[in-house]
Write an enzyme that holds these catalytic residues in place. Structure first.
Site, PDB file in Angstrom:
ATOM      1  N   TRP A  90       0.681  -1.178  -0.315  1.00 45.41           N
ATOM      2  CA  TRP A  90      -0.113  -0.178  -0.144  1.00 45.41           C
ATOM      3  C   TRP A  90       0.886   1.412   0.233  1.00 45.41           C
ATOM      4  O   TRP A  90       0.674   2.599  -0.527  1.00 45.41           O
ATOM      5  CB  TRP A  90      -1.358  -0.041   1.472  1.00 45.41           C
ATOM      6  CG  TRP A  90      -2.173  -0.975   0.802  1.00 45.41           C
ATOM      7  CD1 TRP A  90      -2.234  -1.929   1.879  1.00 45.41           C
ATOM      8  CD2 TRP A  90      -3.046  -0.959  -0.072  1.00 45.41           C
ATOM      9  NE1 TRP A  90      -2.732  -3.143   0.611  1.00 45.41           N
ATOM     10  CE2 TRP A  90      -3.321  -2.377   0.123  1.00 45.41           C
ATOM     11  CE3 TRP A  90      -3.545  -0.327  -1.035  1.00 45.41           C
ATOM     12  CZ2 TRP A  90      -4.437  -2.680  -1.097  1.00 45.41           C
ATOM     13  CZ3 TRP A  90      -4.470  -0.831  -2.055  1.00 45.41           C
ATOM     14  CH2 TRP A  90      -4.760  -1.357  -1.794  1.00 45.41           C
ATOM     15  N   ASP A 101      -0.913   6.773   6.564  1.00 47.56           N
ATOM     16  CA  ASP A 101      -2.005   5.422   6.077  1.00 47.56           C
ATOM     17  C   ASP A 101      -2.266   4.746   7.082  1.00 47.56           C
ATOM     18  O   ASP A 101      -1.505   3.934   7.237  1.00 47.56           O
ATOM     19  CB  ASP A 101      -2.073   5.118   4.329  1.00 47.56           C
ATOM     20  CG  ASP A 101      -2.872   3.984   4.114  1.00 47.56           C
ATOM     21  OD1 ASP A 101      -4.646   3.546   5.210  1.00 47.56           O
ATOM     22  OD2 ASP A 101      -2.487   3.299   3.103  1.00 47.56           O
ATOM     23  N   LYS A 107     -12.415  -1.168   7.604  1.00 41.65           N
ATOM     24  CA  LYS A 107     -11.360  -2.394   8.166  1.00 41.65           C
ATOM     25  C   LYS A 107     -12.269  -2.196   9.532  1.00 41.65           C
ATOM     26  O   LYS A 107     -13.043  -3.132   9.777  1.00 41.65           O
ATOM     27  CB  LYS A 107      -9.941  -2.800   8.166  1.00 41.65           C
ATOM     28  CG  LYS A 107      -9.912  -2.596   6.760  1.00 41.65           C
ATOM     29  CD  LYS A 107      -9.210  -1.857   5.849  1.00 41.65           C
ATOM     30  CE  LYS A 107      -8.207  -1.756   4.661  1.00 41.65           C
ATOM     31  NZ  LYS A 107      -8.171  -3.602   3.978  1.00 41.65           N
TER      32      LYS A 107
HETATM   33  N1  PMP Z   1      -4.104   1.718   2.904  1.00 42.62           N
HETATM   34  C1  PMP Z   1      -3.945   0.915   3.184  1.00 42.62           C
HETATM   35  C2  PMP Z   1      -3.373   0.097   4.201  1.00 42.62           C
HETATM   36  C3  PMP Z   1      -5.541  -0.605   2.876  1.00 42.62           C
HETATM   37  O1  PMP Z   1      -5.329  -1.771   3.573  1.00 42.62           O
HETATM   38  C4  PMP Z   1      -5.956   0.097   1.809  1.00 42.62           C
HETATM   39  C5  PMP Z   1      -7.642  -1.138   0.889  1.00 42.62           C
HETATM   40  N2  PMP Z   1      -6.924  -2.323   1.334  1.00 42.62           N
HETATM   41  C6  PMP Z   1      -6.068   0.806   1.261  1.00 42.62           C
HETATM   42  C7  PMP Z   1      -4.991   1.652   1.262  1.00 42.62           C
HETATM   43  C8  PMP Z   1      -6.980   1.490  -0.635  1.00 42.62           C
HETATM   44  O2  PMP Z   1      -8.077   1.453   0.811  1.00 42.62           O
HETATM   45  P1  PMP Z   1      -9.338   1.378  -1.269  1.00 42.62           P
HETATM   46  O3  PMP Z   1      -9.443   0.112  -1.557  1.00 42.62           O
HETATM   47  O4  PMP Z   1      -9.655   1.902   0.184  1.00 42.62           O
HETATM   48  O5  PMP Z   1      -8.982   2.520  -1.993  1.00 42.62           O
END
Ligand code: PMP
Length: 431
Positions: A171, A242, A266
């Site tokens: 991520w 994040d 989450k």
């Molecule tokens: N950052 C992290 C740490 C994630 O776990 C996720 C999604 N699993 C995201 C960003 C992306 O999130 P979204 O699908 O809401 O765009």
């Protein structure tokens, strides 16, 4: 609408009812309306009221046959993820009409007094939970955490500004790559060569003196790597995090950050809303090309109501915040999360190598626990058998394989205990 059609043309409505599934929810309601409409002695108003009343009875009957908690599985999904049962039940009880308003939250105007009270309470409860200082704005946005990968550089720097990224998993890597379109990010540390199993020692980080911010991913959902402490940025620079997958899982000193962002799906709600906590003095400097929907100032000035927000998601997050406060707040929540994680990591570490977690012990995530089987050919069987026993979504992310148990706030201790008992039994049968 079905109502007007019924009132204007009962014959046509009869045809509509005659489609494939006579017991579909739509057809049940249409049938009911049709019965009412053909009773010629009913006047217009009483027909409408009778229709509404019978529809309500029907929905109540349906609710009574809804599954209860014994029908639920332990859902180890990484997100969207399991939600607290008490929250789901509360939402269920308020789904049809919200607290005497005569309508569902899904049907409310986002500018009405009811929804205003919902979003204000959600924000206020979140502020209490995380002890968010008044110098920070809380925004409820759309587009997922992924949209923030672009919004952050667009709002916090100019195209030629330097920024630093520490990448501890997939991520963070995505965030770094997206930032390249809007500023000059530098990758000052990457855990890629060690398969994202570590967090760097902060004294080894070579931060750029002129960097506008340092970006980290506080918890890497796929790799199960979590910052236990946070780096202090040199020259008074900003720390941006994040926190999508560990948001509200433990207390956080918000004042150490310039900006925190998290997708809700989450720990705090359904997918569809992204929460941004940003220091107010950082708002209002967006690059000219910034789309209006990505400009923090627009959302801040309009209290997250510039356009139609994800109302129902915000309502659900509000229920979760309320519930977390009721549970004793984030200190209590963290205690439970630590206990659950400890049980699971112990089971892995005490399995004499049958199960393995690749992540360095000191930075193992309390939320996402990746593990592999020494006999990798048994992984499919493990996942299948667990699912049969009502423990689902244990397959690791497609990019890394193996297994992953996501044990967010709402995963009960009983779920982790059941998983551990299953792991021991599986090992006894296959060692
Ligand atoms: N950052 C992290 C740490 C994630 O776990 C996720 C999604 N699993 C995201 C960003 C992306 O999130 P979204 O699908 O809401 O765009």
């Amino acid at each position: 609408s079905p109502h007007s059609l019924l009132l204007q043309n009962p014959k046509e409505a009869k045809i509509l009812v005659n489609n494939k599934n006579p017991n579909s929810f739509t057809n049940l309601i249409k049938k009911q309306n049709l019965n009412l409409i053909t009773k010629k002695n009913l006047n217009f108003t009483s027909r409408i009221h009778a229709s509404a009343a019978t529809t309500q009875t029907q929905i109540q009957n349906q609710t009574q046959t809804k599954p209860d908690s014994s029908d639920r599985v332990f859902n180890f999904a990484a997100g969207p993820a399991t939600l607290p049962e008490a929250v789901l039940k509360k939402a269920q009880s308020e789904l049809y009409t919200w607290r005497g308003s005569g309508m569902s939250v899904m049907e409310m105007s986002h500018r009405g007094k009811e929804f205003t009270s919902i979003i204000e309470k959600a924000e206020s409860d979140l502020r209490t939970l995380l002890d968010i200082p008044t110098e920070y704005s809380v925004l409820f946005l759309q587009g997922g955490a992924t949209t923030q990968f672009a919004s952050i550089p667009l709002n916090l720097c100019k195209p030629d500004d330097a920024v630093d990224y520490v990448v501890t998993g997939s991520w963070g890597d995505k965030a770094f790559k997206e930032a390249q379109k809007y500023c000059k990010p530098k990758l000052i540390w990457s855990g890629k060569s060690e398969k994202y199993t570590k967090i760097p020692a902060f004294q080894d980080l070579e931060m750029s003196p002129e960097a506008k911010y340092l970006h980290i991913c506080a918890n890497e959902t796929i790799h199960g790597v979590e910052f236990k402490e946070y780096p202090v940025v040199i020259n008074g620079g900003l720390l941006v995090a994040d926190m999508s997958s560990n948001f509200c899982s433990k207390p956080v000193d918000v004042s150490k950050f310039g900006l925190i962002y998290a997708g809700a799906q989450k720990n705090v709600g359904p997918s569809g809303v992204t929460i941004v906590i940003v220091r107010k003095d950082l708002i209002g400097n967006a690059q000219e090309i910034t789309p209006v929907m990505l400009d923090y100032k627009i959302h801040d000035d309009n209290k997250s109501l510039y356009n139609t927000p994800p109302c129902y998601c915000i309502y659900m997050c509000g229920l979760v915040f309320d519930y977390l406060l009721e549970q004793g707040g984030l200190v209590e929540v963290e205690k439970r999360n630590k206990k659950k994680a400890e049980i699971l990591y112990n089971a892995i570490d005490e399995s004499k190598g049958f199960y393995k977690c690749p992540v360095e012990k000191s930075v193992r995530s309390l939320m996402n626990v990746p593990f592999t089987l020494e006999k990798s050919e048994l992984e499919g069987e493990f996942i299948k058998e667990a699912a049969k026993d009502n423990m689902v979504q244990l397959k690791g992310h497609r990019s890394v394989g193996g297994m992953r148990a996501s044990i967010y706030n709402a995963m009960p201790l009983a779920g982790v205990e059941k998983l551990v008992a299953f792991m021991k039994d599986f090992q006894a049968r296959h060692a």
